[in-house]
Design an enzyme around this catalytic site. Structure first.
Site, PDB file in Angstrom:
ATOM      1  N   PRO A  64      57.172  -5.308  13.446  1.00 52.36           N
ATOM      2  CA  PRO A  64      57.090  -4.251  14.465  1.00 52.36           C
ATOM      3  C   PRO A  64      55.650  -3.919  14.840  1.00 52.36           C
ATOM      4  O   PRO A  64      55.150  -2.835  14.563  1.00 52.36           O
ATOM      5  CB  PRO A  64      57.773  -3.074  13.788  1.00 52.36           C
ATOM      6  CG  PRO A  64      57.562  -3.289  12.327  1.00 52.36           C
ATOM      7  CD  PRO A  64      57.486  -4.776  12.112  1.00 52.36           C
ATOM      8  N   CYS A  65      55.012  -4.856  15.506  1.00 52.11           N
ATOM      9  CA  CYS A  65      53.595  -4.682  15.807  1.00 52.11           C
ATOM     10  C   CYS A  65      53.379  -3.565  16.818  1.00 52.11           C
ATOM     11  O   CYS A  65      52.273  -3.041  16.931  1.00 52.11           O
ATOM     12  CB  CYS A  65      53.004  -5.988  16.317  1.00 52.11           C
ATOM     13  SG  CYS A  65      53.965  -6.801  17.587  1.00 52.11           S
TER      14      CYS A  65
END
Length: 158
Positions: free
Chosen positions: A130-131
């Site tokens: 989940p950048c």
DNA sequence: TCATTCAGCGTAT
DNA sequence: ATACGCTGAATGA
């Protein structure tokens, strides 16, 4: 042999590809299935389409706003440097709906903030890593796939 | 090897 | 709001 499958979302059709080692590539939803097909084949040319994959089902749920947990998925390590792996592993620990700064990840991994941004830019499995939950100390910071998506994904989890 | 490219941060105007 | 300088990791020549 690599496999790929489509997933559906309110924004269109996306795709995910995996090898025996784990997930190789996630592409965000496109308006048409043709675009999704072209995009996934650009990065994973030797992939074979299958009816569905566990990751595809979960991505569909995610984009429909359901609570999802990607922590059990393994990532294909072949295209990652050791430092990228550290940053991605740390990023995966961020809970849904929360954010961390680049500086925070930098502290945890022993890297410099700028190097964290560079490692996240190289991420080819968005959502699973989940950048979008990593933001700048002041403001949002950047996002390789368009700021539109960064805002949209954060809002989706909110 | 060397040069270039950055998804950052802090400080100063 | 803009303009620096300092950064380290990855990439290509």
């Amino acid at each position: 042999m690599k496999k790929t499958a489509y997933y559906d979302s309110p924004w269109g059709t996306g795709a995910v590809a995996e090898s025996e080692e784990g997930v190789v590539k996630v592409i965000l939803p496109k308006k048409t299935k043709q675009e999704a097909k072209a995009a996934i084949l650009t990065d994973v040319p030797d992939a074979v389409f299958v009816k569905s994959l566990p990751a595809a089902k979960l991505l569909s749920l995610y984009f429909n706003g359901k609570k999802t947990d990607f922590s059990s998925f393994h990532l294909d390590p072949s295209a990652a440097t050791p430092k990228q792996k550290k940053v991605w592993a740390e990023t995966r620990k961020i809970p849904s709906g929360e954010t961390r700064t680049y500086g925070h990840i930098a502290e945890k991994t022993g890297l410099r903030p700028r190097a964290v941004g560079q490692a996240l830019k190289a991420n080819h499995t968005p959502i699973i890593v989940p950048c979008h939950r990593v933001v700048a100390a002041k403001g949002l910071g950047g996002y390789n796939l368009g700021m539109m998506w960064k805002k949209r994904l954060l809002r989706l989890e909110h």
